[in-house]
Write a protein that holds these residues in place. Structure first.
Motif, mmCIF file in Angstrom:
data_model
loop_
_atom_site.group_PDB
_atom_site.id
_atom_site.type_symbol
_atom_site.label_atom_id
_atom_site.label_comp_id
_atom_site.label_asym_id
_atom_site.label_seq_id
_atom_site.Cartn_x
_atom_site.Cartn_y
_atom_site.Cartn_z
ATOM 1 N N THR A 1 -4.097 10.564 9.829
ATOM 2 C CA THR A 1 -3.248 11.473 9.053
ATOM 3 C C THR A 1 -2.451 10.666 8.042
ATOM 4 O O THR A 1 -1.891 9.622 8.386
ATOM 5 C CB THR A 1 -2.273 12.219 9.985
ATOM 6 N N LEU A 2 -2.392 11.137 6.805
ATOM 7 C CA LEU A 2 -1.571 10.501 5.782
ATOM 8 C C LEU A 2 -0.233 11.230 5.695
ATOM 9 O O LEU A 2 -0.191 12.463 5.633
ATOM 10 C CB LEU A 2 -2.277 10.524 4.431
ATOM 11 N N VAL A 3 0.863 10.455 5.699
ATOM 12 C CA VAL A 3 2.197 11.053 5.688
ATOM 13 C C VAL A 3 3.084 10.338 4.679
ATOM 14 O O VAL A 3 2.931 9.137 4.430
ATOM 15 C CB VAL A 3 2.863 10.994 7.086
ATOM 16 N N GLY A 4 4.025 11.090 4.102
ATOM 17 C CA GLY A 4 5.045 10.480 3.268
ATOM 18 C C GLY A 4 6.147 9.900 4.127
ATOM 19 O O GLY A 4 6.450 10.418 5.205
ATOM 20 N N LEU A 5 6.731 8.798 3.670
ATOM 21 C CA LEU A 5 7.838 8.153 4.380
ATOM 22 C C LEU A 5 9.136 8.579 3.691
ATOM 23 O O LEU A 5 9.427 8.141 2.567
ATOM 24 C CB LEU A 5 7.702 6.633 4.343
ATOM 25 N N PRO A 6 9.922 9.461 4.325
ATOM 26 C CA PRO A 6 11.132 9.974 3.673
ATOM 27 C C PRO A 6 12.144 8.872 3.400
ATOM 28 O O PRO A 6 12.238 7.889 4.132
ATOM 29 C CB PRO A 6 11.678 10.982 4.683
ATOM 30 N N PHE A 7 12.890 9.048 2.300
ATOM 31 C CA PHE A 7 13.948 8.117 1.890
ATOM 32 C C PHE A 7 13.404 6.713 1.607
ATOM 33 O O PHE A 7 14.059 5.712 1.891
ATOM 34 C CB PHE A 7 15.064 8.060 2.945
ATOM 35 N N THR A 8 12.188 6.647 1.069
ATOM 36 C CA THR A 8 11.617 5.348 0.690
ATOM 37 C C THR A 8 11.033 5.433 -0.714
ATOM 38 O O THR A 8 10.802 6.530 -1.247
ATOM 39 C CB THR A 8 10.474 4.918 1.633
ATOM 40 N N ARG A 9 10.787 4.260 -1.300
ATOM 41 C CA ARG A 9 9.974 4.134 -2.504
ATOM 42 C C ARG A 9 8.945 3.051 -2.257
ATOM 43 O O ARG A 9 9.251 2.011 -1.655
ATOM 44 C CB ARG A 9 10.842 3.770 -3.713
ATOM 45 N N PRO A 10 7.707 3.281 -2.699
ATOM 46 C CA PRO A 10 6.677 2.272 -2.477
ATOM 47 C C PRO A 10 6.903 1.046 -3.362
ATOM 48 O O PRO A 10 7.401 1.149 -4.479
ATOM 49 C CB PRO A 10 5.384 2.994 -2.871
ATOM 50 N N ILE A 11 6.548 -0.115 -2.833
ATOM 51 C CA ILE A 11 6.583 -1.360 -3.596
ATOM 52 C C ILE A 11 5.151 -1.801 -3.864
ATOM 53 O O ILE A 11 4.309 -1.804 -2.953
ATOM 54 C CB ILE A 11 7.346 -2.459 -2.829
ATOM 55 N N GLY A 12 4.881 -2.136 -5.104
ATOM 56 C CA GLY A 12 3.550 -2.588 -5.482
ATOM 57 C C GLY A 12 3.639 -3.653 -6.557
ATOM 58 O O GLY A 12 4.724 -4.114 -6.922
ATOM 59 N N ILE A 13 2.492 -4.045 -7.057
ATOM 60 C CA ILE A 13 2.435 -4.984 -8.177
ATOM 61 C C ILE A 13 2.047 -4.220 -9.428
ATOM 62 O O ILE A 13 1.007 -3.551 -9.462
ATOM 63 C CB ILE A 13 1.416 -6.110 -7.904
ATOM 64 N N HIS A 14 2.909 -4.269 -10.426
ATOM 65 C CA HIS A 14 2.597 -3.665 -11.715
ATOM 66 C C HIS A 14 1.530 -4.540 -12.374
ATOM 67 O O HIS A 14 1.794 -5.696 -12.746
ATOM 68 C CB HIS A 14 3.853 -3.577 -12.581
ATOM 69 N N ALA A 15 0.318 -4.000 -12.491
ATOM 70 C CA ALA A 15 -0.841 -4.821 -12.858
ATOM 71 C C ALA A 15 -0.671 -5.505 -14.218
ATOM 72 O O ALA A 15 -1.018 -6.679 -14.386
ATOM 73 C CB ALA A 15 -2.101 -3.967 -12.845
ATOM 74 N N ALA A 16 -0.108 -4.788 -15.192
ATOM 75 C CA ALA A 16 -0.009 -5.348 -16.547
ATOM 76 C C ALA A 16 0.940 -6.546 -16.606
ATOM 77 O O ALA A 16 0.674 -7.534 -17.286
ATOM 78 C CB ALA A 16 0.436 -4.260 -17.523
ATOM 79 N N SER A 17 2.049 -6.472 -15.882
ATOM 80 C CA SER A 17 3.047 -7.544 -15.935
ATOM 81 C C SER A 17 2.905 -8.549 -14.802
ATOM 82 O O SER A 17 3.445 -9.659 -14.875
ATOM 83 C CB SER A 17 4.461 -6.951 -15.894
#
Length: 416
Positions: A44-60
């Motif tokens: 099951t895929l779920v949202g994590l409340p009160f969070t923001r995802p961290i990733g790598i901005h590919a261009a920068s």
């Protein structure tokens, strides 16, 4: 591998300009291709409340939170799969705690969702899709009508139909491993208990603990109904109850009654094994299988999580050793967490513990917890962190005679 996120309405998206990341403990980590598998059936895929995802901005090439009103997304894996990484995220409100689930990192790759996980067991029997809800309703009504005075069947009907617990469902479908809860009390105050939490804990328990003391007759009725097939398993100690060995007399009486009528199937107990004298008596009554819940073989970590009342990890070890010496097939329900379980000191202590106790099986179980709360609770790392995938490989090498799995197995047939 694209970062996956959810909007405020819970709609899922992948972002082609951002690379998805994971987390090991409190460290944001890159996800390797060999750690990713297609999202398993039944996940099951779920949202994590009160969070923001961290990733790598590919261009920068910069690692940073994804902007906007978005949430991180995690996968809840079915049994049979071990998570290798938790989702990469930051909390937008640090006072909020995530619901008690085991979140795994997920990305979008090659046209589909991929999770950071490894299959450790055959998931077929524990795939929720293999539980026919229509047939379950029929069987619940049949057994409730047959045993109208049995309070345990009424209790388990809510577990099966309300919580969709597969072990409780098996009790009514009369297949595989079924449940027979016996206890409303516990001798531990587990930080992540799923059936009882203090009002000020910040995360409500997702299940309700049973609130009555069953009779040996009620217990024996369920056991005899379930133990009709040679490989059937009936288990004391479920998520909806406390520590079953606190009701040792009921268990012992029920086992003796059942074994006087049938030798079919296997009788199992899921326990913290802290009450060594009670466990010895249950073993002597005719126990076949014992699964002991643990999170660590280190006293400080174990005590921080379990908050044991009147017992120590040494008692747990004595219980396991006694059961193994009496021919019981013993295992541990090992609560695991990326960035903690794969620490050098944790692995060394657990490998020694397994060898000392004669364990036959390690059931890797993803810990359902709010990561920040757990990491604040336990000791800080003292050695190298190896990564979950390498940890599994090390266990396989160091413990070649021990099965690495995910749920209860029956003992292998003796070699003739």
């Amino acid at each position: 591998m694209n970062l996956v996120y959810a909007d405020e309405q819970g709609n899922l998206f992948d972002h082609p300009d951002w690379i998805g990341l994971g987390r090991s403990g409190d460290m944001i980590v890159e996800l390797m291709d060999d750690e990713l598998i297609p999202l398993p059936e039944g996940a099951t895929l779920v949202g994590l409340p009160f969070t923001r995802p961290i990733g790598i901005h590919a261009a920068s090439g910069e690692m940073r939170p994804l902007p906007g009103n978005v949430q991180a997304v995690g996968a809840l894996l079915p049994q049979g799969y071990t998570r290798l990484s938790i989702p990469g995220y930051m909390k937008t409100d640090k006072t909020q705690k995530l619901p008690l689930f085991g979140y795994s990192a997920v990305v979008w790759k090659d046209g589909g969702f991929y999770a950071a996980a490894q299959r450790c067991d055959d998931p077929e029997r524990w795939n929720p899709l293999n539980c026919d809800r229509g047939e379950l309703n029929v069987q619940v009504e049949r057994l409730l009508a047959r045993y109208p005075e049995n309070r345990l069947y009424k209790h388990l009907s809510n577990c099966a139909l309300g919580y969709e617990c597969l072990t409780a469902s098996n009790t009514f479908l009369q297949r595989w491993e079924g449940a027979v809860p016996v206890s409303f009390s516990c001798n531990a105050g587990c930080f992540g208990c799923i059936s009882e939490q203090p009002e000020d804990s910040g995360f409500p328990a997702p299940q309700t603990r049973m609130n009555f003391k069953p009779t040996a007759d009620e217990v024996a009725e369920i056991m005899l109904e379930h133990l009709k097939a040679p490989e059937a398993i009936i288990s004391f100690g479920q998520g909806c109850e406390g520590e079953p060995s606190t009701q040792a007399k009921i268990i012992i009486d029920a086992i003796r009654r059942v074994r006087s009528q049938t030798s079919n199937g296997y009788i199992n107990i899921n326990t913290n094994a802290g009450l060594t004298d009670h466990i010895r008596a249950i073993v002597d009554a005719g126990l076949d299988l014992m699964r002991v819940s643990t999170i660590s073989a280190l006293d400080d970590h174990y005590n921080a999580y379990y908050k044991p009342r009147g017992y120590t990890l040494a008692n747990v070890e004595k219980s396991l050793r006694y059961a193994a010496d009496k021919g019981v097939y013993t295992s541990i329900n090992y609560l695991i967490f990326p960035g903690v379980t794969d620490r050098e000191e944790e692995m060394e202590a657990m490998i020694d513990f397994v060898k000392r106790t004669g364990l036959r099986l390690i059931q890797m179980r993803n810990l359902n917890i709010d990561p920040e709360s757990y990491l604040e609770l336990i000791p800080k790392p003292r050695g190298e962190i190896f990564g979950m995938k390498q940890m599994l490989e090390i266990y396989a090498q160091e413990l070649p005679d021990v099965v690495i799995g995910s749920y209860t197995h029956v003992p292998p047939a003796p070699v003739k």
